[in-house]
Design a protein around this motif. Sequence first.
Motif, mmCIF file in Angstrom:
data_model
loop_
_atom_site.group_PDB
_atom_site.id
_atom_site.type_symbol
_atom_site.label_atom_id
_atom_site.label_comp_id
_atom_site.label_asym_id
_atom_site.label_seq_id
_atom_site.Cartn_x
_atom_site.Cartn_y
_atom_site.Cartn_z
ATOM 1 N N LEU A 1 0.827 -1.193 -0.044
ATOM 2 C CA LEU A 1 0.153 0.120 -0.010
ATOM 3 C C LEU A 1 0.895 1.194 -0.044
ATOM 4 O O LEU A 1 0.413 2.273 -0.864
ATOM 5 C CB LEU A 1 -0.667 0.071 1.296
ATOM 6 N N ALA B 1 -5.101 12.530 3.565
ATOM 7 C CA ALA B 1 -6.309 11.951 3.822
ATOM 8 C C ALA B 1 -6.218 10.461 3.617
ATOM 9 O O ALA B 1 -6.872 9.725 4.314
ATOM 10 C CB ALA B 1 -7.282 12.435 2.720
ATOM 11 N N ILE B 2 -5.305 10.009 2.646
ATOM 12 C CA ILE B 2 -5.214 8.496 2.254
ATOM 13 C C ILE B 2 -4.498 7.795 3.579
ATOM 14 O O ILE B 2 -4.955 6.644 4.122
ATOM 15 C CB ILE B 2 -4.544 8.219 0.960
ATOM 16 N N PHE C 1 -6.887 7.944 6.551
ATOM 17 C CA PHE C 1 -7.817 6.732 6.137
ATOM 18 C C PHE C 1 -7.233 5.297 6.607
ATOM 19 O O PHE C 1 -7.900 4.399 7.274
ATOM 20 C CB PHE C 1 -8.191 6.795 4.798
ATOM 21 N N PHE C 2 -6.033 4.974 6.263
ATOM 22 C CA PHE C 2 -5.313 3.592 6.690
ATOM 23 C C PHE C 2 -4.986 3.568 8.065
ATOM 24 O O PHE C 2 -5.017 2.560 8.650
ATOM 25 C CB PHE C 2 -4.267 3.479 5.641
ATOM 26 N N ARG D 1 2.070 2.356 -3.329
ATOM 27 C CA ARG D 1 1.317 3.000 -4.066
ATOM 28 C C ARG D 1 0.891 4.386 -3.507
ATOM 29 O O ARG D 1 1.061 5.528 -4.462
ATOM 30 C CB ARG D 1 -0.047 2.358 -4.199
ATOM 31 N N VAL D 2 0.921 4.738 -2.230
ATOM 32 C CA VAL D 2 0.668 5.873 -1.735
ATOM 33 C C VAL D 2 1.956 6.983 -2.023
ATOM 34 O O VAL D 2 1.702 8.060 -2.661
ATOM 35 C CB VAL D 2 0.530 6.074 -0.094
ATOM 36 N N VAL E 1 1.864 7.771 -5.807
ATOM 37 C CA VAL E 1 0.830 8.696 -6.176
ATOM 38 C C VAL E 1 1.243 10.082 -6.007
ATOM 39 O O VAL E 1 1.205 11.192 -6.699
ATOM 40 C CB VAL E 1 -0.687 8.471 -5.491
ATOM 41 N N ALA F 1 -4.497 15.404 0.016
ATOM 42 C CA ALA F 1 -4.958 14.030 -0.555
ATOM 43 C C ALA F 1 -4.149 12.874 0.076
ATOM 44 O O ALA F 1 -4.626 11.957 0.764
ATOM 45 C CB ALA F 1 -4.947 13.846 -2.051
ATOM 46 N N ARG G 1 -8.970 4.072 9.868
ATOM 47 C CA ARG G 1 -10.305 3.534 9.014
ATOM 48 C C ARG G 1 -11.497 4.487 9.015
ATOM 49 O O ARG G 1 -12.595 4.070 8.988
ATOM 50 C CB ARG G 1 -10.643 2.313 9.872
ATOM 51 N N SER G 2 -11.135 5.595 9.247
ATOM 52 C CA SER G 2 -12.277 6.729 9.032
ATOM 53 C C SER G 2 -11.880 8.120 8.784
ATOM 54 O O SER G 2 -10.595 8.432 8.938
ATOM 55 C CB SER G 2 -12.877 6.778 10.699
ATOM 56 N N LEU G 3 -12.839 8.833 8.125
ATOM 57 C CA LEU G 3 -12.287 10.189 7.848
ATOM 58 C C LEU G 3 -13.104 11.519 8.595
ATOM 59 O O LEU G 3 -12.715 12.537 8.637
ATOM 60 C CB LEU G 3 -12.748 10.517 6.370
ATOM 61 N N ASP G 4 -14.108 10.758 9.682
ATOM 62 C CA ASP G 4 -14.795 11.944 9.988
ATOM 63 C C ASP G 4 -14.410 12.142 11.541
ATOM 64 O O ASP G 4 -15.169 12.776 12.112
ATOM 65 C CB ASP G 4 -16.324 11.467 10.040
#
Lengths: 185, 107
Positions: B31, B78-79, B82-83, B34-35, B38, B75, B86-89
């Motif tokens: 993973l 954020a990615i 997220f990892f 890839r991060v 990008v 971005a 497990r949440s963005l909020d």
Amino acid sequence: MSASDITQYFDYIFMAMLLCIGIAVIRLRNLFAVVMLTGAYSLISAAWFVSLDAVDVGFTEAAVGAGISTVLLLGAMLLTSREADKTSLGRHAAAAVVTIAAGAGLFYALGDMPVYGDAASPANTGVGMEYVDLTAEQIVIPNVVTAVLASYRGFDTMGEVFVVFAAGLGVALLIGLGGSKREED
Amino acid sequence: MITPVLDFGIAIVLAISMVLMISRLFIGPTLYDRVLAVNSFGTKTVLFLAVFSLMVGRGDGLDIALLYALINFIATIAILKFFRYRSLDVALSQMALRRALDGEEDD
């Protein structure tokens, strides 16, 4: 050799990259890799738009495509699994038929398109030239695209904003605005 | 006039490195590869746009290059968030606080 002679090679390079990424998105099973690839896809297409002289479109693509939709797709991934299920060959074939038919139709229509940068094309002769000529004195801003969107076609843009607002409101009513409700349950 | 040739050469080199980044994005395997791919791809795009706007002699491209740099940064955060969570909020500051209170037991 003028600038457009040079920049067309970048158009080809970008199109080849977009094609490679499109094929990779279809082939890969790992959904996270697919999300990353769509982010890269948006970045390339935005760079391509700049290379085609459509700077405003590139700006929008960078903000919406590369920024927000990558995060949105990640949020959607949170609700589903990490790996895509295998799709049956029949569904692949059906999708291939639809895309090939649509592509063939677009290629057929290509003959009626004006040449890139053609001074005699409808977009460059009719009302478009009037916008370019009159923006400086009528709207008094340097950017013609903004003048067309926000002033000459202001009502049209307002209607679009209403539609987007109604769609967002509908989604918010359907799935809720998140957070507070979940902790009460 | 060597400058246009130089600009063109730099742009070609950047395009080649973009292709390399895409291949890393495709191969993976982890993973974080890839991060990083990008993120680095975004940086290449920013540089390419800057060179390109020099090449065609218009400053408009620099605005977009700046916007890309900002979006790319956000971005990536954020990615990674997220990892990690497990949440963005939930705000990152609260995440850090929660982890400190839990005594880092989830590591």
